[in-house]
Design a protein around this motif. Structure first.
Motif, PDB file in Angstrom:
ATOM      1  N   ASN A 116       0.835  -1.204   0.000  1.00 43.72           N
ATOM      2  CA  ASN A 116       0.000   0.000   0.000  1.00 43.72           C
ATOM      3  C   ASN A 116       0.868   1.251   0.000  1.00 43.72           C
ATOM      4  O   ASN A 116       1.983   1.245   0.504  1.00 43.72           O
ATOM      5  N   LEU A 117       0.320   2.313  -0.561  1.00 43.85           N
ATOM      6  CA  LEU A 117       1.021   3.593  -0.612  1.00 43.85           C
ATOM      7  C   LEU A 117       0.194   4.656   0.091  1.00 43.85           C
ATOM      8  O   LEU A 117      -1.037   4.670  -0.024  1.00 43.85           O
ATOM      9  N   LEU A 118       0.863   5.555   0.794  1.00 41.91           N
ATOM     10  CA  LEU A 118       0.185   6.647   1.485  1.00 41.91           C
ATOM     11  C   LEU A 118       0.269   7.900   0.618  1.00 41.91           C
ATOM     12  O   LEU A 118       1.350   8.308   0.209  1.00 41.91           O
ATOM     13  N   GLU A 119      -0.886   8.483   0.332  1.00 42.67           N
ATOM     14  CA  GLU A 119      -0.931   9.716  -0.453  1.00 42.67           C
ATOM     15  C   GLU A 119      -1.295  10.876   0.467  1.00 42.67           C
ATOM     16  O   GLU A 119      -2.322  10.845   1.143  1.00 42.67           O
ATOM     17  N   HIS A 120      -0.436  11.893   0.487  1.00 40.95           N
ATOM     18  CA  HIS A 120      -0.710  13.113   1.248  1.00 40.95           C
ATOM     19  C   HIS A 120      -1.519  14.041   0.355  1.00 40.95           C
ATOM     20  O   HIS A 120      -0.965  14.710  -0.504  1.00 40.95           O
ATOM     21  N   VAL A 121      -2.831  14.072   0.541  1.00 41.97           N
ATOM     22  CA  VAL A 121      -3.673  14.969  -0.242  1.00 41.97           C
ATOM     23  C   VAL A 121      -3.405  16.403   0.215  1.00 41.97           C
ATOM     24  O   VAL A 121      -3.307  17.319  -0.600  1.00 41.97           O
ATOM     25  N   LEU A 122      -3.259  16.601   1.521  1.00 45.40           N
ATOM     26  CA  LEU A 122      -2.864  17.890   2.092  1.00 45.40           C
ATOM     27  C   LEU A 122      -1.583  17.685   2.896  1.00 45.40           C
ATOM     28  O   LEU A 122      -1.567  16.883   3.822  1.00 45.40           O
ATOM     29  N   ASN A 123      -0.522  18.386   2.533  1.00 44.54           N
ATOM     30  CA  ASN A 123       0.714  18.307   3.315  1.00 44.54           C
ATOM     31  C   ASN A 123       0.633  19.175   4.562  1.00 44.54           C
ATOM     32  O   ASN A 123       1.338  18.948   5.530  1.00 44.54           O
ATOM     33  N   ALA A 124      -0.218  20.204   4.496  1.00 43.74           N
ATOM     34  CA  ALA A 124      -0.401  21.109   5.628  1.00 43.74           C
ATOM     35  C   ALA A 124      -1.898  21.310   5.839  1.00 43.74           C
ATOM     36  O   ALA A 124      -2.654  21.432   4.873  1.00 43.74           O
ATOM     37  N   LEU A 125      -2.306  21.336   7.083  1.00 46.87           N
ATOM     38  CA  LEU A 125      -3.716  21.447   7.443  1.00 46.87           C
ATOM     39  C   LEU A 125      -4.049  22.890   7.815  1.00 46.87           C
ATOM     40  O   LEU A 125      -3.460  23.438   8.750  1.00 46.87           O
ATOM     41  N   PRO A 126      -4.987  23.544   7.094  1.00 47.36           N
ATOM     42  CA  PRO A 126      -5.389  24.906   7.459  1.00 47.36           C
ATOM     43  C   PRO A 126      -6.184  24.902   8.771  1.00 47.36           C
ATOM     44  O   PRO A 126      -7.168  24.177   8.897  1.00 47.36           O
ATOM     45  N   VAL A 127      -5.722  25.703   9.734  1.00 47.58           N
ATOM     46  CA  VAL A 127      -6.393  25.788  11.030  1.00 47.58           C
ATOM     47  C   VAL A 127      -6.488  27.246  11.469  1.00 47.58           C
ATOM     48  O   VAL A 127      -5.775  28.120  10.961  1.00 47.58           O
ATOM     49  N   GLU A 128      -7.382  27.479  12.413  1.00 45.40           N
ATOM     50  CA  GLU A 128      -7.489  28.795  13.047  1.00 45.40           C
ATOM     51  C   GLU A 128      -7.058  28.617  14.486  1.00 45.40           C
ATOM     52  O   GLU A 128      -7.555  27.736  15.189  1.00 45.40           O
ATOM     53  N   THR A 129      -6.116  29.458  14.922  1.00 42.57           N
ATOM     54  CA  THR A 129      -5.563  29.319  16.263  1.00 42.57           C
ATOM     55  C   THR A 129      -5.096  30.671  16.767  1.00 42.57           C
ATOM     56  O   THR A 129      -4.994  31.632  16.006  1.00 42.57           O
ATOM     57  N   GLU A 130      -4.801  30.734  18.059  1.00 44.50           N
ATOM     58  CA  GLU A 130      -4.304  31.980  18.638  1.00 44.50           C
ATOM     59  C   GLU A 130      -2.883  32.237  18.124  1.00 44.50           C
ATOM     60  O   GLU A 130      -2.055  31.335  18.048  1.00 44.50           O
ATOM     61  N   ALA A 131      -2.611  33.483  17.776  1.00 42.44           N
ATOM     62  CA  ALA A 131      -1.341  33.846  17.142  1.00 42.44           C
ATOM     63  C   ALA A 131      -0.128  33.509  18.001  1.00 42.44           C
ATOM     64  O   ALA A 131       0.929  33.189  17.472  1.00 42.44           O
ATOM     65  N   THR A 132      -0.272  33.551  19.311  1.00 43.65           N
ATOM     66  CA  THR A 132       0.883  33.281  20.173  1.00 43.65           C
ATOM     67  C   THR A 132       0.977  31.809  20.584  1.00 43.65           C
ATOM     68  O   THR A 132       1.882  31.440  21.307  1.00 43.65           O
ATOM     69  N   HIS A 133       0.039  30.970  20.115  1.00 40.07           N
ATOM     70  CA  HIS A 133       0.064  29.545  20.444  1.00 40.07           C
ATOM     71  C   HIS A 133      -0.154  28.690  19.196  1.00 40.07           C
ATOM     72  O   HIS A 133      -0.965  27.765  19.198  1.00 40.07           O
ATOM     73  N   ILE A 134       0.576  28.973  18.134  1.00 41.03           N
ATOM     74  CA  ILE A 134       0.438  28.221  16.889  1.00 41.03           C
ATOM     75  C   ILE A 134       1.143  26.872  17.053  1.00 41.03           C
ATOM     76  O   ILE A 134       2.323  26.823  17.380  1.00 41.03           O
ATOM     77  N   PRO A 135       0.421  25.770  16.831  1.00 43.49           N
ATOM     78  CA  PRO A 135       1.078  24.463  16.930  1.00 43.49           C
ATOM     79  C   PRO A 135       2.108  24.294  15.813  1.00 43.49           C
ATOM     80  O   PRO A 135       1.914  24.787  14.712  1.00 43.49           O
ATOM     81  N   GLU A 136       3.203  23.593  16.125  1.00 43.22           N
ATOM     82  CA  GLU A 136       4.242  23.392  15.112  1.00 43.22           C
ATOM     83  C   GLU A 136       3.797  22.390  14.062  1.00 43.22           C
ATOM     84  O   GLU A 136       4.156  22.510  12.899  1.00 43.22           O
ATOM     85  N   SER A 137       3.025  21.356  14.468  1.00 42.41           N
ATOM     86  CA  SER A 137       2.553  20.344  13.523  1.00 42.41           C
ATOM     87  C   SER A 137       1.480  19.504  14.208  1.00 42.41           C
ATOM     88  O   SER A 137       1.233  19.654  15.397  1.00 42.41           O
ATOM     89  N   VAL A 138       0.845  18.617  13.428  1.00 44.72           N
ATOM     90  CA  VAL A 138      -0.054  17.603  13.975  1.00 44.72           C
ATOM     91  C   VAL A 138       0.460  16.246  13.521  1.00 44.72           C
ATOM     92  O   VAL A 138       1.020  16.117  12.438  1.00 44.72           O
ATOM     93  N   THR A 139       0.298  15.241  14.371  1.00 48.67           N
ATOM     94  CA  THR A 139       0.752  13.899  14.056  1.00 48.67           C
ATOM     95  C   THR A 139      -0.462  12.981  13.958  1.00 48.67           C
ATOM     96  O   THR A 139      -1.340  13.001  14.816  1.00 48.67           O
ATOM     97  N   VAL A 140      -0.486  12.189  12.888  1.00 46.39           N
ATOM     98  CA  VAL A 140      -1.602  11.286  12.617  1.00 46.39           C
ATOM     99  C   VAL A 140      -1.072   9.860  12.566  1.00 46.39           C
ATOM    100  O   VAL A 140      -0.072   9.590  11.907  1.00 46.39           O
ATOM    101  N   SER A 141      -1.759   8.935  13.243  1.00 48.85           N
ATOM    102  CA  SER A 141      -1.375   7.524  13.209  1.00 48.85           C
ATOM    103  C   SER A 141      -1.982   6.861  11.975  1.00 48.85           C
ATOM    104  O   SER A 141      -3.184   6.960  11.733  1.00 48.85           O
ATOM    105  N   ILE A 142      -1.113   6.196  11.202  1.00 51.49           N
ATOM    106  CA  ILE A 142      -1.584   5.465  10.016  1.00 51.49           C
ATOM    107  C   ILE A 142      -1.407   3.959  10.207  1.00 51.49           C
ATOM    108  O   ILE A 142      -1.502   3.194   9.251  1.00 51.49           O
TER     109      ILE A 142
END
Length: 194
Positions: A116-142
């Motif tokens: 099987n192959l994993l396809e990244h449809v979105l490499n980055a996820l658009p989110v709304e967050t507080e400017a001083t607490h922007i998460p560096e990334s999100v991790t997803v279990s595959i």
């Protein structure tokens, strides 16, 4: 995310020649805008800015002639061949203010066996967050996902205070079967019929 402090010098010269002179001095031309204020043209230390921009959605604290401003990078222009910074657009933010940014999507675990192959449809996820607490990334279990499985935006656990800035049913990751094996099997079947 910690603030990265940079000192900014106001720019009085504009155009290609002035930008080239600034770059030769190790500076990067930038524009600071937002909150209805007039855009401010500045030069930033190139090396320090390059290091700061290695962190996605870096929160920068600019010291502009004694005045402190919080900004995030909105657009970064790099030289196509050498990769050095040519120009940066910076957006003014305030503590507590919500901003829309894209955060990188990282994966952990292994897919189900079977090519099987994993396809990244979105490499980055658009989110709304507080400017001083922007998460560096999100991790997803595959772990254990097989061909045909998809991970939607609503399936991703976001840090507290962060909400999606895309439709919940947007596909972020999907698992597809290996194409080469399917084509080889079809080719074998055709040869038997003849």
């Amino acid at each position: 995310m910690a603030e990265i402090k940079l000192s900014a010098k106001p720019r009085t010269e504009f155009g290609k020649g002035a930008a080239r002179r600034a770059r030769r001095e190790g500076l990067v031309p930038a524009v600071v805008y937002g909150h209805g204020a007039e855009p401010v043209h500045v030069n930033l230390p190139g090396h320090d800015l390059m290091l700061a921009l290695k962190t996605p959605n870096a929160l920068l604290s600019l010291d502009l002639e004694g005045k402190k401003e919080l900004v995030i990078p909105k657009a970064v222009q790099r030289d196509a061949i050498k990769g050095f910074l040519r120009h940066v657009d910076l957006l003014l933010v305030r503590s507590g203010e919500k901003v829309t940014v894209e955060i990188p999507v990282h994966t952990e675990g292994d897919l189900a066996p079977g090519g099987n192959l994993l396809e990244h449809v979105l490499n980055a996820l658009p989110v709304e967050t507080e400017a001083t607490h922007i998460p560096e990334s999100v991790t997803v279990s595959i772990a254990g996902l097989d061909a045909g499985h998809s991970i939607l935006a609503k399936d991703i656990t976001l840090p507290a205070g962060t909400t999606l800035a895309v439709e919940e049913d947007t596909v972020v990751l999907q698992v597809v079967g290996a194409q080469a094996e399917a084509q080889a099997a079809e080719g074998e079947g055709e040869g038997e019929e003849a």
